[in-house]
Design a protein around this motif. Structure first.
Motif, PDB file in Angstrom:
ATOM      1  N   ARG A  24     -22.468  26.712  -5.533  1.00 40.90           N
ATOM      2  CA  ARG A  24     -21.212  26.546  -4.791  1.00 40.90           C
ATOM      3  C   ARG A  24     -20.059  27.180  -5.558  1.00 40.90           C
ATOM      4  N   MET A  25     -20.039  26.958  -6.860  1.00 42.14           N
ATOM      5  CA  MET A  25     -18.958  27.531  -7.661  1.00 42.14           C
ATOM      6  C   MET A  25     -19.033  29.061  -7.627  1.00 42.14           C
ATOM      7  N   ALA A  26     -20.216  29.607  -7.781  1.00 45.88           N
ATOM      8  CA  ALA A  26     -20.369  31.063  -7.722  1.00 45.88           C
ATOM      9  C   ALA A  26     -19.982  31.591  -6.342  1.00 45.88           C
ATOM     10  N   ALA A  27     -20.338  30.846  -5.302  1.00 44.82           N
ATOM     11  CA  ALA A  27     -20.028  31.278  -3.931  1.00 44.82           C
ATOM     12  C   ALA A  27     -18.523  31.341  -3.690  1.00 44.82           C
ATOM     13  N   ALA A  28     -17.767  30.486  -4.343  1.00 41.34           N
ATOM     14  CA  ALA A  28     -16.308  30.532  -4.188  1.00 41.34           C
ATOM     15  C   ALA A  28     -15.767  31.876  -4.675  1.00 41.34           C
ATOM     16  N   PHE A  29     -16.290  32.356  -5.785  1.00 46.44           N
ATOM     17  CA  PHE A  29     -15.868  33.661  -6.299  1.00 46.44           C
ATOM     18  C   PHE A  29     -16.326  34.787  -5.373  1.00 46.44           C
ATOM     19  N   VAL A  30     -17.529  34.654  -4.832  1.00 50.48           N
ATOM     20  CA  VAL A  30     -18.028  35.658  -3.884  1.00 50.48           C
ATOM     21  C   VAL A  30     -17.142  35.703  -2.645  1.00 50.48           C
ATOM     22  N   ALA A  31     -16.741  34.534  -2.152  1.00 47.92           N
ATOM     23  CA  ALA A  31     -15.888  34.477  -0.963  1.00 47.92           C
ATOM     24  C   ALA A  31     -14.554  35.171  -1.205  1.00 47.92           C
ATOM     25  N   VAL A  32     -13.944  34.935  -2.358  1.00 48.04           N
ATOM     26  CA  VAL A  32     -12.671  35.584  -2.675  1.00 48.04           C
ATOM     27  C   VAL A  32     -12.870  37.098  -2.778  1.00 48.04           C
ATOM     28  N   GLY A  33     -13.934  37.514  -3.443  1.00 52.87           N
ATOM     29  CA  GLY A  33     -14.219  38.951  -3.556  1.00 52.87           C
ATOM     30  C   GLY A  33     -14.485  39.596  -2.207  1.00 52.87           C
ATOM     31  N   ALA A  34     -15.211  38.889  -1.350  1.00 52.44           N
ATOM     32  CA  ALA A  34     -15.496  39.425  -0.015  1.00 52.44           C
ATOM     33  C   ALA A  34     -14.214  39.565   0.799  1.00 52.44           C
ATOM     34  N   LEU A  35     -13.320  38.589   0.677  1.00 52.47           N
ATOM     35  CA  LEU A  35     -12.040  38.668   1.374  1.00 52.47           C
ATOM     36  C   LEU A  35     -11.217  39.844   0.835  1.00 52.47           C
ATOM     37  N   TYR A  36     -11.160  39.965  -0.469  1.00 56.14           N
ATOM     38  CA  TYR A  36     -10.387  41.043  -1.107  1.00 56.14           C
ATOM     39  C   TYR A  36     -10.880  42.416  -0.647  1.00 56.14           C
ATOM     40  N   LEU A  94      -4.345  16.850  -9.961  1.00 54.45           N
ATOM     41  CA  LEU A  94      -4.910  18.133 -10.391  1.00 54.45           C
ATOM     42  C   LEU A  94      -5.595  18.824  -9.219  1.00 54.45           C
ATOM     43  N   ASN A  95      -6.376  18.063  -8.482  1.00 53.23           N
ATOM     44  CA  ASN A  95      -7.072  18.609  -7.325  1.00 53.23           C
ATOM     45  C   ASN A  95      -6.075  18.960  -6.218  1.00 53.23           C
ATOM     46  N   THR A  96      -5.075  18.098  -6.032  1.00 50.61           N
ATOM     47  CA  THR A  96      -4.046  18.346  -5.027  1.00 50.61           C
ATOM     48  C   THR A  96      -3.314  19.649  -5.336  1.00 50.61           C
ATOM     49  N   ALA A  97      -2.960  19.855  -6.596  1.00 53.51           N
ATOM     50  CA  ALA A  97      -2.253  21.076  -6.993  1.00 53.51           C
ATOM     51  C   ALA A  97      -3.130  22.314  -6.828  1.00 53.51           C
ATOM     52  N   SER A  98      -4.432  22.142  -6.960  1.00 49.24           N
ATOM     53  CA  SER A  98      -5.331  23.296  -6.839  1.00 49.24           C
ATOM     54  C   SER A  98      -5.355  23.866  -5.422  1.00 49.24           C
ATOM     55  N   ILE A  99      -5.014  23.056  -4.432  1.00 50.31           N
ATOM     56  CA  ILE A  99      -5.114  23.510  -3.034  1.00 50.31           C
ATOM     57  C   ILE A  99      -4.099  24.601  -2.700  1.00 50.31           C
ATOM     58  N   PRO A 100      -2.792  24.372  -2.883  1.00 51.91           N
ATOM     59  CA  PRO A 100      -1.866  25.464  -2.550  1.00 51.91           C
ATOM     60  C   PRO A 100      -2.047  26.690  -3.451  1.00 51.91           C
ATOM     61  N   ILE A 101      -2.423  26.459  -4.691  1.00 52.54           N
ATOM     62  CA  ILE A 101      -2.657  27.584  -5.593  1.00 52.54           C
ATOM     63  C   ILE A 101      -3.846  28.403  -5.096  1.00 52.54           C
ATOM     64  N   GLY A 102      -4.912  27.710  -4.706  1.00 51.62           N
ATOM     65  CA  GLY A 102      -6.081  28.392  -4.160  1.00 51.62           C
ATOM     66  C   GLY A 102      -5.778  29.108  -2.861  1.00 51.62           C
ATOM     67  N   MET A 103      -4.963  28.474  -2.019  1.00 53.13           N
ATOM     68  CA  MET A 103      -4.584  29.103  -0.750  1.00 53.13           C
ATOM     69  C   MET A 103      -3.767  30.379  -1.005  1.00 53.13           C
ATOM     70  N   TYR A 104      -2.878  30.316  -1.986  1.00 54.32           N
ATOM     71  CA  TYR A 104      -2.122  31.528  -2.297  1.00 54.32           C
ATOM     72  C   TYR A 104      -3.061  32.595  -2.870  1.00 54.32           C
ATOM     73  N   GLY A 105      -4.056  32.172  -3.638  1.00 48.20           N
ATOM     74  CA  GLY A 105      -5.045  33.121  -4.146  1.00 48.20           C
ATOM     75  C   GLY A 105      -5.791  33.811  -3.015  1.00 48.20           C
ATOM     76  N   LEU A 106      -6.125  33.065  -1.963  1.00 47.16           N
ATOM     77  CA  LEU A 106      -6.782  33.669  -0.795  1.00 47.16           C
ATOM     78  C   LEU A 106      -5.832  34.641  -0.084  1.00 47.16           C
ATOM     79  N   TYR A 107      -4.577  34.248   0.042  1.00 47.82           N
ATOM     80  CA  TYR A 107      -3.571  35.131   0.647  1.00 47.82           C
ATOM     81  C   TYR A 107      -3.439  36.414  -0.191  1.00 47.82           C
TER      82      TYR A 107
END
Length: 144
Positions: A24-36, A94-107
């Protein structure tokens, strides 16, 4: 047939397989790379994998000394004790803060901004893992 359904619905058990967590952790990086890189088919397949991941792997037959196994067992205990993963208390913040940061990373990935994509993806996953480390400490304290 009932046994198979019971095994599939034993999400925590199957989810505790370290192969489930690490993939799952590796897939998160794959998803970001695929989007990019605008690889929509890869992104779709990765998201599908993330959805079905908890039932792909068998439950470990014994307790494991693996960090990801402990994460899932700690998450199970955390939720069973009435805690949430999102909130403004520590460690949920910590988890709450990770959400908007992650969303901006996807953007940023969508806009093909490499530095913000990398920084935000790593920061988001880092905050999430920090939260999980704290939940493991809670789990170990409660179980000792």
């Amino acid at each position: 047939m009932l046994k198979e359904v019971a095994e599939i619905t034993n999400m925590w058990g199957r989810h505790s397989n370290p192969k489930s967590g690490w993939s799952r952790m590796a897939a998160a990086f794959v998803a970001v790379g695929a989007l990019y890189h605008r690889q929509w088919k890869l992104l779709g397949l990765t998201l599908l994998f993330l959805l079905i991941n908890p039932v792909l792997f068998p439950e470990p037959s014994e307790e494991l000394d693996d960090w990801m196994y402990k994460v899932v067992r700690a998450e199970e205990r955390w939720t069973n004790d009435g805690h949430r993963f999102i909130g403004f208390d520590y460690p949920q913040i910590l988890n709450t803060a990770s959400i908007p940061i992650g969303m901006y990373g996807l953007y940023a990935a969508y806009k093909r901004k490499p530095v913000p994509t990398l920084v935000c993806t790593l920061a988001s996953i880092g905050l999430n893992q920090w939260c999980l480390k704290e939940i493991i400490e809670y789990y170990e304290e409660v179980n000792s």
